[in-house]
Design a protein around this motif. Structure first.
Motif, PDB file in Angstrom:
ATOM      1  N   LEU A  61       0.669  -1.193  -0.051  1.00  0.00           N
ATOM      2  CA  LEU A  61       0.078   0.216   0.097  1.00  0.00           C
ATOM      3  C   LEU A  61       0.711   1.162  -0.032  1.00  0.00           C
ATOM      4  N   ALA A  62       1.957   1.230   0.851  1.00  0.00           N
ATOM      5  CA  ALA A  62       2.845   2.341   0.596  1.00  0.00           C
ATOM      6  C   ALA A  62       3.518   2.641  -0.813  1.00  0.00           C
ATOM      7  N   HIS A 213       2.428   4.786   7.175  1.00  0.00           N
ATOM      8  CA  HIS A 213       2.942   6.184   7.239  1.00  0.00           C
ATOM      9  C   HIS A 213       4.479   5.890   7.920  1.00  0.00           C
ATOM     10  N   THR A 214       4.809   5.054   8.442  1.00  0.00           N
ATOM     11  CA  THR A 214       6.207   4.810   8.999  1.00  0.00           C
ATOM     12  C   THR A 214       7.217   4.354   7.677  1.00  0.00           C
ATOM     13  N   ILE A 215       6.597   3.735   6.780  1.00  0.00           N
ATOM     14  CA  ILE A 215       7.346   3.367   5.532  1.00  0.00           C
ATOM     15  C   ILE A 215       7.689   4.578   4.792  1.00  0.00           C
ATOM     16  N   LEU A 216       6.626   5.495   4.690  1.00  0.00           N
ATOM     17  CA  LEU A 216       6.581   6.444   3.841  1.00  0.00           C
ATOM     18  C   LEU A 216       7.509   7.703   4.522  1.00  0.00           C
ATOM     19  N   ASP A 218      10.064   7.109   6.287  1.00  0.00           N
ATOM     20  CA  ASP A 218      11.318   6.680   6.057  1.00  0.00           C
ATOM     21  C   ASP A 218      12.093   7.078   4.674  1.00  0.00           C
ATOM     22  N   ASP A 219      10.971   6.922   3.828  1.00  0.00           N
ATOM     23  CA  ASP A 219      11.550   7.562   2.380  1.00  0.00           C
ATOM     24  C   ASP A 219      11.813   8.851   2.260  1.00  0.00           C
ATOM     25  N   ARG A 220      10.974   9.926   3.111  1.00  0.00           N
ATOM     26  CA  ARG A 220      11.326  11.090   3.272  1.00  0.00           C
ATOM     27  C   ARG A 220      12.426  11.586   3.985  1.00  0.00           C
ATOM     28  N   GLY A 221      12.704  10.736   4.946  1.00  0.00           N
ATOM     29  CA  GLY A 221      13.986  10.905   5.567  1.00  0.00           C
ATOM     30  C   GLY A 221      15.053  10.480   4.965  1.00  0.00           C
ATOM     31  N   SER A 222      14.948   9.569   4.060  1.00  0.00           N
ATOM     32  CA  SER A 222      15.997   9.185   3.078  1.00  0.00           C
ATOM     33  C   SER A 222      16.520  10.242   2.112  1.00  0.00           C
ATOM     34  N   ALA A 223      15.484  10.599   1.526  1.00  0.00           N
ATOM     35  CA  ALA A 223      15.518  11.727   0.626  1.00  0.00           C
ATOM     36  C   ALA A 223      16.118  13.031   1.175  1.00  0.00           C
TER      37      ALA A 223
END
Length: 230
Positions: A61-62, A213-216, A218-223
């Motif tokens: 879903l993420a 939300h946790t997965i997304l 993490d994406d934002r943090g990596s970016a």
């Protein structure tokens, strides 16, 4: 079985000799404790067995949201309330700082539901809305305590045909939602008790929401880290 017999089977302590108020209170408290114990037991069994499926569903879903898709939800009766609850959780997150994620509750439009049900048949109430609103890459979550709701099965079949991610929440043996291969991820509560199934469903979609939300995040943090390095 008569209605009185069925009621006695559910609440036998109410159909014996007359109790004084204190004794009745003690019996009712015991009933509360037994039901709470049973709820915890089923909850533990469910999440021990289904945790891997739940994580996989959250990752999928993420990915829907990463790709600019949106999620649709559906259900009948009490499960229609779950469909509403799911959509609200994603569109209006209760945790500060979490972004709204697009979600459409297919049960929300009463005029649409009654028009389709009256003109074509209730089995089509979700299918017709998916045809009009969904696209490949979107997601569909369906909630059914039996796993056999005809209108959900029809919608899952159409969703698979259209290229949507499909996630099912069911109970018992999972019914057609599990056996029909229409759900990419099917979470099944191992009991026939409607109440216990519904309780586990609520916990499951709350956790699903949090994991997405946790997965997304993490994406934002990596970016952000990559931007800082650049």
């Amino acid at each position: 079985m008569s209605n009185n017999t069925e009621l006695e089977a559910l609440y036998p302590f109410l159909h014996r000799k007359q109790h004084d108020p204190a004794a009745l209170d003690a019996i009712l408290r015991q009933s509360v404790e037994e039901k709470a114990r049973d709820s915890r037991r089923i909850n533990v069994r469910f999440f021990e067995a289904q945790a891997t499926i739940l994580v996989a569903a959250a990752k999928a879903l993420a990915e829907v949201y990463r790709s600019g898709g949106r999620m649709f939800s559906m259900g009948n009766g009490g499960s229609s309330c779950d469909a509403s609850h799911i959509a609200v959780e994603f569109v209006h997150p209760v945790t500060a700082g979490r972004p709204a994620l697009a979600a459409v509750n297919l049960v929300a439009d009463q005029a649409m539901m009654s028009a389709i049900g009256n003109d074509i048949g209730f089995d089509h109430v979700f299918v017709r809305q998916l045809i009009a609103q969904a696209k490949a890459g979107d997601g569909l979550i369906g909630v059914s305590t039996s796993g056999n709701s005809n209108n959900l099965i029809a919608a899952f079949a159409k969703a698979k045909e259209m290229g949507l991610l499909t996630i099912g929440l069911a109970g018992g043996d999972g019914g057609k939602m599990r056996s029909g291969g229409l759900c990419d991820h099917c979470l099944v509560v191992p009991t026939t008790s409607i109440h216990r199934i519904q309780e586990c469903h609520v916990a499951a979609y709350h956790i699903l929401w949090d994991l997405v939300h946790t997965i997304l995040a993490d994406d934002r943090g990596s970016a952000a880290a990559e931007d800082a390095v650049a």
